[in-house]
Enzyme design. Sequence first.
Site, PDB file in Angstrom:
ATOM      1  N   ARG A  62       0.855  -1.190   0.000  1.00 35.58           N
ATOM      2  CA  ARG A  62       0.000   0.000   0.000  1.00 35.58           C
ATOM      3  C   ARG A  62       0.885   1.233   0.000  1.00 35.58           C
ATOM      4  O   ARG A  62       2.094   1.139   0.173  1.00 35.58           O
ATOM      5  CB  ARG A  62      -0.943  -0.013   1.210  1.00 35.58           C
ATOM      6  CG  ARG A  62      -0.199  -0.380   2.486  1.00 35.58           C
ATOM      7  CD  ARG A  62      -0.551   0.389   3.686  1.00 35.58           C
ATOM      8  NE  ARG A  62      -0.481   1.815   3.545  1.00 35.58           N
ATOM      9  CZ  ARG A  62       0.644   2.535   3.614  1.00 35.58           C
ATOM     10  NH1 ARG A  62       1.833   1.978   3.812  1.00 35.58           N
ATOM     11  NH2 ARG A  62       0.619   3.844   3.475  1.00 35.58           N
ATOM     12  N   GLY A  63       0.237   2.398  -0.171  1.00 31.77           N
ATOM     13  CA  GLY A  63       1.010   3.621  -0.372  1.00 31.77           C
ATOM     14  C   GLY A  63       1.121   3.806  -1.875  1.00 31.77           C
ATOM     15  O   GLY A  63       1.469   2.852  -2.609  1.00 31.77           O
ATOM     16  N   ALA A  64       0.818   5.039  -2.336  1.00 27.49           N
ATOM     17  CA  ALA A  64       0.659   5.250  -3.776  1.00 27.49           C
ATOM     18  C   ALA A  64       1.857   4.773  -4.611  1.00 27.49           C
ATOM     19  O   ALA A  64       1.687   3.993  -5.563  1.00 27.49           O
ATOM     20  CB  ALA A  64       0.356   6.725  -4.034  1.00 27.49           C
ATOM     21  N   ARG A 102      -7.489  -0.786  -7.020  1.00 27.60           N
ATOM     22  CA  ARG A 102      -7.800   0.359  -6.144  1.00 27.60           C
ATOM     23  C   ARG A 102      -7.913   1.604  -7.031  1.00 27.60           C
ATOM     24  O   ARG A 102      -7.104   1.784  -7.940  1.00 27.60           O
ATOM     25  CB  ARG A 102      -6.709   0.568  -5.077  1.00 27.60           C
ATOM     26  CG  ARG A 102      -6.616  -0.589  -4.075  1.00 27.60           C
ATOM     27  CD  ARG A 102      -5.716  -0.236  -2.905  1.00 27.60           C
ATOM     28  NE  ARG A 102      -6.363   0.676  -1.983  1.00 27.60           N
ATOM     29  CZ  ARG A 102      -5.722   1.285  -0.972  1.00 27.60           C
ATOM     30  NH1 ARG A 102      -4.433   1.071  -0.774  1.00 27.60           N
ATOM     31  NH2 ARG A 102      -6.382   2.091  -0.159  1.00 27.60           N
ATOM     32  N   GLN A 213      -2.575   2.815   9.778  1.00 29.19           N
ATOM     33  CA  GLN A 213      -1.272   2.855   9.094  1.00 29.19           C
ATOM     34  C   GLN A 213      -0.260   3.684   9.885  1.00 29.19           C
ATOM     35  O   GLN A 213       0.942   3.422   9.840  1.00 29.19           O
ATOM     36  CB  GLN A 213      -1.422   3.442   7.687  1.00 29.19           C
ATOM     37  CG  GLN A 213      -2.121   2.538   6.691  1.00 29.19           C
ATOM     38  CD  GLN A 213      -3.613   2.785   6.622  1.00 29.19           C
ATOM     39  OE1 GLN A 213      -4.225   3.196   7.612  1.00 29.19           O
ATOM     40  NE2 GLN A 213      -4.224   2.518   5.482  1.00 29.19           N
ATOM     41  N   ASP A 254      -2.029  10.702  -2.603  1.00 34.55           N
ATOM     42  CA  ASP A 254      -2.353   9.602  -3.527  1.00 34.55           C
ATOM     43  C   ASP A 254      -2.659  10.088  -4.933  1.00 34.55           C
ATOM     44  O   ASP A 254      -2.505   9.345  -5.902  1.00 34.55           O
ATOM     45  CB  ASP A 254      -3.534   8.796  -2.990  1.00 34.55           C
ATOM     46  CG  ASP A 254      -3.083   7.961  -1.806  1.00 34.55           C
ATOM     47  OD1 ASP A 254      -3.042   8.501  -0.686  1.00 34.55           O
ATOM     48  OD2 ASP A 254      -2.726   6.786  -2.019  1.00 34.55           O
ATOM     49  N   ASN A 264      -5.444  12.309  -0.067  1.00 33.08           N
ATOM     50  CA  ASN A 264      -4.595  11.457   0.777  1.00 33.08           C
ATOM     51  C   ASN A 264      -5.517  10.709   1.737  1.00 33.08           C
ATOM     52  O   ASN A 264      -6.743  10.876   1.697  1.00 33.08           O
ATOM     53  CB  ASN A 264      -3.556  12.302   1.521  1.00 33.08           C
ATOM     54  CG  ASN A 264      -2.476  11.452   2.181  1.00 33.08           C
ATOM     55  OD1 ASN A 264      -1.899  10.579   1.520  1.00 33.08           O
ATOM     56  ND2 ASN A 264      -2.198  11.656   3.444  1.00 33.08           N
ATOM     57  N   LYS A 265      -4.930   9.899   2.579  1.00 33.03           N
ATOM     58  CA  LYS A 265      -5.676   9.063   3.522  1.00 33.03           C
ATOM     59  C   LYS A 265      -6.748   9.852   4.261  1.00 33.03           C
ATOM     60  O   LYS A 265      -6.512  10.987   4.664  1.00 33.03           O
ATOM     61  CB  LYS A 265      -4.676   8.446   4.509  1.00 33.03           C
ATOM     62  CG  LYS A 265      -5.257   7.568   5.588  1.00 33.03           C
ATOM     63  CD  LYS A 265      -6.176   6.487   5.080  1.00 33.03           C
ATOM     64  CE  LYS A 265      -5.556   5.620   4.009  1.00 33.03           C
ATOM     65  NZ  LYS A 265      -6.565   4.765   3.324  1.00 33.03           N
TER      66      LYS A 265
HETATM   67  O1  MRU Z   1      -4.809   3.190   1.882  1.00 27.99           O
HETATM   68  P1  MRU Z   1      -3.330   3.413   1.859  1.00 27.99           P
HETATM   69  O2  MRU Z   1      -2.644   2.924   3.089  1.00 27.99           O
HETATM   70  O3  MRU Z   1      -2.702   2.888   0.583  1.00 27.99           O
HETATM   71  O4  MRU Z   1      -3.172   4.992   1.834  1.00 27.99           O
HETATM   72  C1  MRU Z   1      -1.876   5.523   1.727  1.00 27.99           C
HETATM   73  C2  MRU Z   1      -1.789   6.976   1.871  1.00 27.99           C
HETATM   74  O5  MRU Z   1      -2.776   7.672   1.964  1.00 27.99           O
HETATM   75  C3  MRU Z   1      -0.404   7.579   1.803  1.00 27.99           C
HETATM   76  O6  MRU Z   1      -0.337   8.720   2.587  1.00 27.99           O
HETATM   77  C4  MRU Z   1      -0.084   7.946   0.346  1.00 27.99           C
HETATM   78  O7  MRU Z   1      -0.281   6.848  -0.485  1.00 27.99           O
HETATM   79  C5  MRU Z   1       1.290   8.455   0.188  1.00 27.99           C
HETATM   80  S1  MRU Z   1       2.508   7.174   0.285  1.00 27.99           S
HETATM   81  C6  MRU Z   1       4.016   7.844  -0.034  1.00 27.99           C
END
Ligand code: MRU
Length: 366
Positions: A62-64, A102, A213, A254, A264-265
């Site tokens: 996970r994470g963009a 996703r 997270q 993201d 973002n999250k």
């Molecule tokens: O649902 P997730 O855990 O994939 O969400 C991730 C985030 O929102 C991060 O902040 C974002 O992807 C940046 S990662 C460098």
Amino acid sequence: MSSSKTIGETTSAKAPDSVQWVGDSRGHLRLIDQTALPTELKFIDCHDVEAVWEAIKMLRVRGAPAIGIAAAYGVCVAASIAPDDDVPRVAEAAAQYLATSRPTAVNLFWALDRMQKIIEGSTDSWSAEMAPALRNDLHREAGAIHDEDRTMCHAIGRFGSTLIPDGAGVLTHCNAGGLATAEYGTALSVFFTAQDEGKSLHVFVDETRPLLQGARLTAWELMQRNIPATLICDSMAAQVMREGRIQAVVTGADRIAANGDAANKIGTYSVAVLAKAHGIPFYVAAPSSTFDLSIATGNDIPIEERSADEITNGFGRQTAPNGVEVYNPAFDVTPADLIAAIITEKGLIEPVTANRVSQVLNQAQQ
Ligand code: MRU
């Protein structure tokens, strides 16, 4: 297939890469299963595209940026086991399938587009003898996406650390660290670089409901690097700011629209509003691969909605009555006017306007 070890008290300077390719162009993808952290460092081996899709969907990776890298390798996994006479069709189908995993992080689609261009370049008069060359080209492109992200993260850290005063208290939300990228992270890269440059800082970590997270991953990464960190519940951020403990907020993103609105999250937007109310600069750290210049504003960013169970039955315990109605958007959009600067590998976007976004992104990497 998976292997794991329980995590003890010891810390090391660098965690293993969250996304790894094992072997040559006919190899497979290995991922840290981020759902097992912080108690277990577990690896999963993906030998088919279905396993990669499941890992992205379930947030094992996970994470963009990490999602984009994993998806690129997912196309390689599909090509690796495809019959020689059918590699382009199987690889293209894999790219389309992975794109359904996703919706919000644009890095996924950006990376898959790059892989699809490689496939397209090979489809004219295909013959089975061409299979090894296409597998190599796909492997090389996925590796380039991976390497470029590593370079971009370090550059983001260098630009971002200039914004962090020595002795600052900083706050972050979710996990934008090494686990979420090729290495070093985006928001956390800013903190890691500041520390490497000899600055002292103290990071407040939002736990990041519902999937934690922040608590599970960011707190773990900061402790691995011996950066002083304090975990707080999301609802405590206002109080911590009011107490004067926070001098800057840095989060990842993201997807960022052409005008600088940044998804973002879920919970990031609330933190940005709180930062504004307390006169604290709110920064977004993200590579150019996270920008989607095809959309003018954040209103057009698709927001993933996830299962109600994540809220009512998180981590194995029922915490809400049976049958309660639930809304679970996984992301929110912070409007550009709440963002003091966007930290990219090409420099700072400051102020955050459509003109400045295009000016910074269109210059060569510094
Ligand atoms: O649902 P997730 O855990 O994939 O969400 C991730 C985030 O929102 C991060 O902040 C974002 O992807 C940046 S990662 C460098």
